[in-house]
Enzyme design. Sequence first.
Site, PDB file in Angstrom:
ATOM      1  N   LYS A 138       0.839  -1.199   0.000  1.00 35.31           N
ATOM      2  CA  LYS A 138       0.000   0.000   0.000  1.00 35.31           C
ATOM      3  C   LYS A 138       0.874   1.249   0.000  1.00 35.31           C
ATOM      4  O   LYS A 138       0.546   2.241  -0.647  1.00 35.31           O
ATOM      5  CB  LYS A 138      -0.904   0.002   1.236  1.00 35.31           C
ATOM      6  CG  LYS A 138      -2.067  -0.994   1.199  1.00 35.31           C
ATOM      7  CD  LYS A 138      -3.026  -0.680   2.344  1.00 35.31           C
ATOM      8  CE  LYS A 138      -3.930  -1.802   2.796  1.00 35.31           C
ATOM      9  NZ  LYS A 138      -4.762  -2.479   1.877  1.00 35.31           N
ATOM     10  N   ARG A 177      -6.588  -8.099  -9.285  1.00 34.83           N
ATOM     11  CA  ARG A 177      -7.293  -9.376  -9.474  1.00 34.83           C
ATOM     12  C   ARG A 177      -8.746  -9.089  -9.777  1.00 34.83           C
ATOM     13  O   ARG A 177      -9.170  -7.938  -9.759  1.00 34.83           O
ATOM     14  CB  ARG A 177      -7.209 -10.173  -8.171  1.00 34.83           C
ATOM     15  CG  ARG A 177      -7.751  -9.345  -7.002  1.00 34.83           C
ATOM     16  CD  ARG A 177      -7.901 -10.151  -5.746  1.00 34.83           C
ATOM     17  NE  ARG A 177      -7.973  -9.334  -4.554  1.00 34.83           N
ATOM     18  CZ  ARG A 177      -9.069  -8.820  -4.023  1.00 34.83           C
ATOM     19  NH1 ARG A 177     -10.237  -9.024  -4.592  1.00 34.83           N
ATOM     20  NH2 ARG A 177      -9.037  -8.102  -2.931  1.00 34.83           N
ATOM     21  N   GLU A 235      -2.750   7.308   7.767  1.00 32.75           N
ATOM     22  CA  GLU A 235      -3.581   8.168   6.930  1.00 32.75           C
ATOM     23  C   GLU A 235      -4.500   8.986   7.801  1.00 32.75           C
ATOM     24  O   GLU A 235      -4.860   8.588   8.903  1.00 32.75           O
ATOM     25  CB  GLU A 235      -4.489   7.311   6.013  1.00 32.75           C
ATOM     26  CG  GLU A 235      -3.775   6.724   4.838  1.00 32.75           C
ATOM     27  CD  GLU A 235      -4.686   5.833   3.994  1.00 32.75           C
ATOM     28  OE1 GLU A 235      -5.903   5.752   4.272  1.00 32.75           O
ATOM     29  OE2 GLU A 235      -4.162   5.223   3.056  1.00 32.75           O
TER      30      GLU A 235
HETATM   31  P1  ADP Z   1      -8.047  -3.606   2.713  1.00 29.36           P
HETATM   32  O1  ADP Z   1      -6.709  -4.048   2.259  1.00 29.36           O
HETATM   33  O2  ADP Z   1      -8.481  -4.240   3.983  1.00 29.36           O
HETATM   34  O3  ADP Z   1      -9.065  -3.649   1.623  1.00 29.36           O
HETATM   35  P2  ADP Z   1      -8.222  -0.704   2.421  1.00 29.36           P
HETATM   36  O4  ADP Z   1      -7.079   0.245   2.497  1.00 29.36           O
HETATM   37  O5  ADP Z   1      -8.792  -0.954   1.073  1.00 29.36           O
HETATM   38  O6  ADP Z   1      -7.817  -2.061   3.119  1.00 29.36           O
HETATM   39  O7  ADP Z   1      -9.367  -0.149   3.376  1.00 29.36           O
HETATM   40  C1  ADP Z   1     -10.482  -0.925   3.722  1.00 29.36           C
HETATM   41  C2  ADP Z   1     -11.609  -0.034   4.235  1.00 29.36           C
HETATM   42  O8  ADP Z   1     -11.177   0.766   5.345  1.00 29.36           O
HETATM   43  C3  ADP Z   1     -12.131   0.987   3.242  1.00 29.36           C
HETATM   44  O9  ADP Z   1     -13.087   0.443   2.379  1.00 29.36           O
HETATM   45  C4  ADP Z   1     -12.708   2.046   4.141  1.00 29.36           C
HETATM   46  O10 ADP Z   1     -13.972   1.689   4.626  1.00 29.36           O
HETATM   47  C5  ADP Z   1     -11.764   2.051   5.313  1.00 29.36           C
HETATM   48  N1  ADP Z   1     -10.714   3.069   5.157  1.00 29.36           N
HETATM   49  C6  ADP Z   1      -9.531   2.916   4.536  1.00 29.36           C
HETATM   50  N2  ADP Z   1      -8.811   4.052   4.560  1.00 29.36           N
HETATM   51  C7  ADP Z   1      -9.559   4.953   5.228  1.00 29.36           C
HETATM   52  C8  ADP Z   1      -9.359   6.326   5.613  1.00 29.36           C
HETATM   53  N3  ADP Z   1      -8.245   6.975   5.330  1.00 29.36           N
HETATM   54  N4  ADP Z   1     -10.348   6.936   6.293  1.00 29.36           N
HETATM   55  C9  ADP Z   1     -11.486   6.284   6.620  1.00 29.36           C
HETATM   56  N5  ADP Z   1     -11.721   4.997   6.298  1.00 29.36           N
HETATM   57  C10 ADP Z   1     -10.778   4.337   5.611  1.00 29.36           C
HETATM   58  P1  ADP Z   2     -12.717  -7.591  -2.306  1.00 30.84           P
HETATM   59  O1  ADP Z   2     -11.706  -6.502  -2.045  1.00 30.84           O
HETATM   60  O2  ADP Z   2     -12.629  -8.212  -3.659  1.00 30.84           O
HETATM   61  O3  ADP Z   2     -14.072  -7.201  -1.939  1.00 30.84           O
HETATM   62  P2  ADP Z   2     -11.959  -8.902   0.136  1.00 30.84           P
HETATM   63  O4  ADP Z   2     -11.113  -7.755   0.550  1.00 30.84           O
HETATM   64  O5  ADP Z   2     -13.155  -9.250   0.945  1.00 30.84           O
HETATM   65  O6  ADP Z   2     -12.383  -8.796  -1.395  1.00 30.84           O
HETATM   66  O7  ADP Z   2     -10.994 -10.159   0.078  1.00 30.84           O
HETATM   67  C1  ADP Z   2     -10.866 -10.867  -1.090  1.00 30.84           C
HETATM   68  C2  ADP Z   2     -11.021 -12.314  -0.850  1.00 30.84           C
HETATM   69  O8  ADP Z   2      -9.775 -12.853  -0.491  1.00 30.84           O
HETATM   70  C3  ADP Z   2     -11.912 -12.750   0.281  1.00 30.84           C
HETATM   71  O9  ADP Z   2     -13.265 -12.767   0.006  1.00 30.84           O
HETATM   72  C4  ADP Z   2     -11.400 -14.134   0.547  1.00 30.84           C
HETATM   73  O10 ADP Z   2     -12.084 -15.092  -0.206  1.00 30.84           O
HETATM   74  C5  ADP Z   2      -9.978 -14.085   0.111  1.00 30.84           C
HETATM   75  N1  ADP Z   2      -9.057 -14.233   1.228  1.00 30.84           N
HETATM   76  C6  ADP Z   2      -8.311 -13.282   1.782  1.00 30.84           C
HETATM   77  N2  ADP Z   2      -7.562 -13.779   2.772  1.00 30.84           N
HETATM   78  C7  ADP Z   2      -7.857 -15.081   2.861  1.00 30.84           C
HETATM   79  C8  ADP Z   2      -7.426 -16.141   3.708  1.00 30.84           C
HETATM   80  N3  ADP Z   2      -6.554 -15.952   4.675  1.00 30.84           N
HETATM   81  N4  ADP Z   2      -7.948 -17.361   3.513  1.00 30.84           N
HETATM   82  C9  ADP Z   2      -8.844 -17.548   2.551  1.00 30.84           C
HETATM   83  N5  ADP Z   2      -9.287 -16.592   1.724  1.00 30.84           N
HETATM   84  C10 ADP Z   2      -8.809 -15.373   1.870  1.00 30.84           C
HETATM   85 MG    MG Z   3      -9.299  -2.600  -0.043  1.00 31.90          MG
END
Ligand code: ADP
Ligand code: ADP
Ligand code: MG
Length: 662
Positions: free
Chosen positions: A116, A291, A200
Amino acid sequence: MFRKILIANRGEIACRVITTARRLGIATVAVYSEADAGARHTRLADEAWPIGPAPARQSYLAGEKILEVARRSGAEAIHPGYGFLSENADFAAACAQAGIVFIGPPEAAIRAMGSKAESKALMERSGVPLVPGHHGEAQDMALLRAEAARIGYPVLIKASAGGGGKGMRVVESAGGLDEAIEGAKREALASFGDDRLLIEKYLTRPRHIEIQIFADTQGNTVSLFERDCSIQRRHQKVIEEAPAPGMDPARRQAMGEAAVAAARAVGYVGAGTVEFIAEGDGFYFMEMNTRLQVEHPVTEMVTGLDLVEWQLRVACGEALPVAEERLGIRGHAIEARVYAEDPARDFLPAVGRLAHLRQPAEVPGRVRVDTGVLEGDSITPNYDPMIAKLIVWGEDRAAAVRQLSAALAEYEVVGLTTNLGLLRAIAGNAAFAAAELDTGFIGRHAAELMPAEDAADPAIWAAAALTVVHDQRAAIEEAARATGDPYSPWAAVDAWRMNGDGYQDLRFRQGDAAVTLRTHPLPDGSFHLDLPGGRVQAAMLDDRLSLDGVSRRVRVVRRGEDLTVVMGGRNYTLTVEDPLAPPRSEAAGSDRVTAPVPGRVTRVLVKPGDRVAKNAPLVVIEAMKTEFTLRAPLEGTVETIRHQVEEMVEEGTELVTFAAAG
Ligand code: ADP
Ligand code: ADP
Ligand code: MG
């Protein structure tokens, strides 16, 4: 086009990829772990190959084993689905080495977007807007403290290598920073083998809006528009939709261009998603997922495209099938993720067997159910707890919301706890209908969305009573057949008595409520039931219950003394009391520290002899993508630690014993 591909995944996404491959005449090879022998994806594929034990590290994450199956089965390409190996650059490289096509972006693009922090640095250079924050290499505490102060509280700490919400912590003020950083580093190291963090600005009422992009090997990159994924819990998506409500063409174009720029900056090929966080008029790059995304079906529903088909074509070197100018959005689509989890217990993942499963009927173009499970399958702690995805389409958002409610009402899942009640409440919520979306939606509306189970709808009691009476009848008829005299008066099963009014009393419990029902059989096979609200005439035929002539759909699933009545997509659980059964033992005392779900111990934070305060963290276990911290139920001294790091524990296992203080 490929003749044969391997799908290196399980569950709904493996099934979904197989469906498109089959439509295109491509043979499919599934792989499966010991936990998945007989799973739906293994039955759908043309071939299914075993790859090892249940834990993902020994099966779905074992790239070498999967490549070996690809070689031996003659698959020309591997589709990784999402999760597992889909964002693993080393695996993409290993595929190339083995001469097998990885259906995904080039190794270098995965690497560039894998961190990230690094991807944000890259985006900064490409002019893509970022949330104010720190994503530098420097990680010492003094610097992080200064950066957090510069950014301004509240701040959000993220694991740079993170995903799935792991290692994420909101910090409200400077006082909580050090502890949060230490905790996040520990979690990041344990989960990703990398403890680098970024900080952030924490936006307080943002929306999650992401852009689906697609690129081919001929230099074309297009935006397939946006999805709004703001309905979240634990910072993870639950409901997603396309288009994003309130999106105007100018903003759509600006976000699309930013996403395409992000993809071009890393030489992207294939399907990818650029995630933005949006607040007011601003939108900021969060991360790129290299992906196919879980929620890609909503894009398919509004564009009429099959994104897996596009992935396969691009992986074969074909140009994108449709040019940017000819792409458009039609109507509105919403996806709801059906999870095995308990919204009332902080979304604790649930495990168990799908004793009964009936999913909504699919209607082409309108109602789609993407699922990887069959009735009788189990949701285990090995993989993530998603059971299925329900995707609906309507001419406009109001029509889609209506369709969502109607389809959710058709869902019948018995045997484990699900979020179906929450999904139904969201679908019926006025603020959701008004598209008042932001990532705090579920938290803010929790009281309305998680109502207590309402007790005594007479239909529930009636359905349960008729089921028990029907079961008794079947058992007695069976016994009569066994003794060879079906006409014996002892085999009479209708409680009919010579002196007139025959009846039988049945006693049920539902939560704290108990009720006794008197059932009177009538000559036509129906019954008079004396319910708390008065007498009704009731009959049940298959899945329809009729009360005083008005019938509705209902399903009763009985397991021993436990009955689950499924009505309108909701489950009501009752127990029929057997007057001869021994009293049930009381639930375990609250001073025990037990595993809430089966899982793996990842950290033990105390040792025997430690004095701990009430609520002090003791042990952390991990199951189904989620960490659970078990805390001291009262102040005391730790006596024994029953399980060590890496041990698997069953639900209900006692993990720590201790002596209460004083
Ligand atoms: P992940 O790898 O778990 O998908 P993300 O960085 O995409 O992590 O963040 C997941 C969620 O966390 C976002 O969809 C949002 O709801 C929340 N989030 C992420 N960054 C921020 C931010 N700077 N401020 C508020 N909410 C955030
Ligand atoms: P998206 O960002 O596409 O909405 P998620 O952030 O929910 O998806 O995560 C993507 C997918 O990765 C999950 O729904 C899950 O199936 C898979 N995944 C992530 N970590 C694991 C894990 N430790 N074991 C199995 N599946 C995983
Ligand atoms: Mg995300």
